[in-house]
Design a protein around this motif. Structure first.
Motif, PDB file in Angstrom:
ATOM      1  N   UNK A 297      10.447  -4.787   2.641  1.00 51.66           N
ATOM      2  CA  UNK A 297       9.169  -4.959   3.664  1.00 51.66           C
ATOM      3  C   UNK A 297      10.885  -5.372   5.150  1.00 51.66           C
ATOM      4  N   UNK A 298      11.902  -5.460   4.591  1.00 51.76           N
ATOM      5  CA  UNK A 298      12.883  -5.915   5.418  1.00 51.76           C
ATOM      6  C   UNK A 298      13.209  -4.693   6.530  1.00 51.76           C
ATOM      7  N   UNK A 299      12.865  -3.561   5.741  1.00 57.59           N
ATOM      8  CA  UNK A 299      12.793  -1.644   5.782  1.00 57.59           C
ATOM      9  C   UNK A 299      12.207  -1.308   6.971  1.00 57.59           C
ATOM     10  N   UNK A 300      10.587  -1.784   6.317  1.00 56.88           N
ATOM     11  CA  UNK A 300       9.874  -1.882   7.218  1.00 56.88           C
ATOM     12  C   UNK A 300       9.539  -2.200   8.351  1.00 56.88           C
ATOM     13  N   UNK A 301       9.556  -3.362   8.692  1.00 54.37           N
ATOM     14  CA  UNK A 301       9.745  -4.776   9.499  1.00 54.37           C
ATOM     15  C   UNK A 301      11.150  -4.905  10.523  1.00 54.37           C
ATOM     16  N   UNK A 302      11.536  -3.708  10.475  1.00 50.63           N
ATOM     17  CA  UNK A 302      13.158  -3.501  10.489  1.00 50.63           C
ATOM     18  C   UNK A 302      12.797  -4.216  12.515  1.00 50.63           C
TER      19      UNK A 302
ATOM     20  N   UNK B 267      10.785   5.735  -5.716  1.00 53.90           N
ATOM     21  CA  UNK B 267      10.875   4.943  -5.015  1.00 53.90           C
ATOM     22  C   UNK B 267      10.156   3.758  -4.156  1.00 53.90           C
ATOM     23  N   UNK B 268      10.735   3.118  -3.272  1.00 55.59           N
ATOM     24  CA  UNK B 268      10.194   2.557  -2.150  1.00 55.59           C
ATOM     25  C   UNK B 268      10.431   2.182  -1.477  1.00 55.59           C
ATOM     26  N   UNK B 269       9.531   0.900  -0.499  1.00 57.97           N
ATOM     27  CA  UNK B 269       9.848   0.503   1.014  1.00 57.97           C
ATOM     28  C   UNK B 269      10.169  -0.708   0.761  1.00 57.97           C
TER      29      UNK B 269
ATOM     30  N   UNK C 177      17.127   7.127   3.615  1.00 55.35           N
ATOM     31  CA  UNK C 177      17.650   6.298   4.583  1.00 55.35           C
ATOM     32  C   UNK C 177      16.055   4.535   4.621  1.00 55.35           C
ATOM     33  N   UNK C 178      15.214   4.947   4.820  1.00 58.27           N
ATOM     34  CA  UNK C 178      13.714   3.613   4.582  1.00 58.27           C
ATOM     35  C   UNK C 178      13.514   3.283   3.299  1.00 58.27           C
TER      36      UNK C 178
ATOM     37  N   UNK D 213       0.691  -0.726   0.156  1.00 53.98           N
ATOM     38  CA  UNK D 213      -0.357  -0.396   0.105  1.00 53.98           C
ATOM     39  C   UNK D 213       0.909   1.035   0.112  1.00 53.98           C
ATOM     40  N   UNK D 214       1.736   1.183   0.865  1.00 59.01           N
ATOM     41  CA  UNK D 214       2.494   3.094   1.493  1.00 59.01           C
ATOM     42  C   UNK D 214       3.743   2.818  -0.773  1.00 59.01           C
TER      43      UNK D 214
END
Length: 423
Positions: A46-51, A42-44, A416-417, A34-35
């Motif tokens: 999963x490894x960053x979102x669930x850090x 750019x994209x987020x 960085x995200x 969704x984000x």
């Protein structure tokens, strides 16, 4: 469910990040998908979102998400005081709703295999060389910067992509549109009105602004700057995630909290569009807070006809983040959703889709107190003109098509995200 229908629903999930679960009033959402729809280049990951989850898995630190928290004993009714008994009654009313939604989710657990780009032991995402290094906890925060006397003089440099020089492949690059635009970063509405991502540089760091988005970074004393001159310019979708007084947040120093009564002064009705607004408020499971919201806060804001939605949190392996019946650390949070109408305006509920008595939103939680994006889940209930005018109060990230207000709306926007979408 027929195989063709299953494939169609899964295809819709891949496009939208939302999957409605058959047999229950529930949806599974992928926050990362969704984000990422907010951005063009750019994209987020999963490894960053669930850090937060990753860190707990790697270093073995206690975490609800990691499943390593020491189990707390269940409280028996004879040990509960009057307020706790009321909270337990609410839980027992929610329990069958949550179980039905969870059972429907377990029937579609294959969805989880598409949430992460990579996994470890079939359960957790892998930290790899492409995972960005996130902010140092000791860095000076936006909350601190906004409170110093120099705050009105801090500026952000904005850079946009010049469309007529847009290249292809490796030739794609950000260039300045004439001279670099500098804008005050505090107590000012900063906007990206283009259909492309923009970059903002502040104190040597780069922040990503999604398309058609804006933010106003200030404390509560300046929120009235957002009140429109004309009600037709008001907002018809208002999401609020207040920094409620919370022992866990205070102990971990995650963010400053405020006493509940401070939020009575929020100008929700004055922010509302002439044709009304849908208001969604995140609340904790604290019974004292729930009573305050229902008996004092919502009447003060003019919120009516509200329903309770639930956010049920699951781990990457599909299990709940904690036992459903634990008295503390329930695996769900509540979202109260209702309508606000301006003074003198008709309460035209006939023009909007009726709110369900309840709905369950299921997702894997991200960083501490980071809520999943709920805009697309609730958009069908929003009154007034389309496209909807949307605002989030006490926001810590930006969204395409939204205005974000708070004292740290850029918290999750640092470069960085993100990774470049070409990678």
């Amino acid at each position: 469910m027929a195989e063709e229908e299953m494939i169609d629903k899964f295809s819709t999930f891949l496009d939208s990040g939302i999957c409605r679960l058959a047999g229950a009033n529930a949806v599974f959402v992928d926050p990362v998908r969704l984000i990422n729809d907010f951005y063009t280049r750019f994209k987020v990951s999963p490894a960053t979102y669930y850090s937060r989850l990753l860190k707990s898995v790697e270093d073995g630190s206690p975490s609800v998400c990691a499943g390593t928290r020491r189990k707390k004993r269940k409280r028996s009714d004879c040990q509960l005081n009057a307020r706790e008994l009321c909270a337990e009654k609410r839980h027992q009313e929610a329990r069958p709703i949550l179980l039905k939604a969870y059972e429907a989710f377990l029937g579609r657990k294959n969805l989880l295999s598409f949430v992460f780009n990579s996994k470890k032991d079939g359960s957790y995402p892998v930290r790899n060389e492409n995972m960005p290094q996130l902010q140092d906890d000791n860095e000076l925060s936006f909350v601190d910067l906004g409170s110093v006397w120099q705050a009105p003089f801090y500026e952000m440099s904005l850079r946009f992509l010049e469309k007529d020089k847009l290249g292809k492949g490796d030739d794609l690059q950000l260039i300045k549109c004439g001279e670099e635009m500098k804008v005050p970063i505090f107590n000012n509405l900063v906007s990206n009105d283009t259909e492309d991502d923009a970059e903002g540089e502040f104190l040597g760091k780069v922040y990503i602004l999604p398309r058609v988005s804006s933010f106003h970074m200030s404390d509560m004393k300046r929120i009235h700057d957002l009140v429109p001159d004309q009600s037709d310019n008001g907002f018809n979708f208002i999401v609020i995630d207040p920094p409620w007084e919370n022992g866990s947040a205070r102990q971990k120093r995650m963010y400053p909290t405020l006493p509940d009564r401070y939020f009575l002064s929020l100008p929700v009705k004055r922010l509302t569009h002439a044709q009304g607004a849908l208001v969604a408020l995140w609340v904790t499971n604290k019974e004292k807070l729930r009573v305050f919201v229902e008996n004092e806060l919502f009447p003060a804001w003019g919120i009516t006809n509200f329903s309770c939605f639930y956010w049920l949190k699951v781990k990457p392996d599909g299990s709940l983040i904690s036992e459903l019946d634990l008295f503390h650390h329930r695996p769900y949070e509540c979202l109260l959703v209702g309508y606000c109408w301006r003074e003198g305006a008709a309460n035209d509920l006939a023009t909007v889709r009726p709110l369900p008595d309840y709905e369950v939103i299921i997702s894997i939680p991200g960083d501490y107190s980071r809520k999943p994006p709920i805009g697309q889940v609730l958009l069908d209930y929003v009154p007034g003109p389309k496209p909807s005018r949307c605002i989030e109060l006490f926001a810590r990230e930006l969204a395409a098509g939204w205005t974000s207000w708070g004292n740290e709306p850029l918290h999750f926007q640092e470069l960085n995200y993100f990774t470049n979408s070409k990678e």
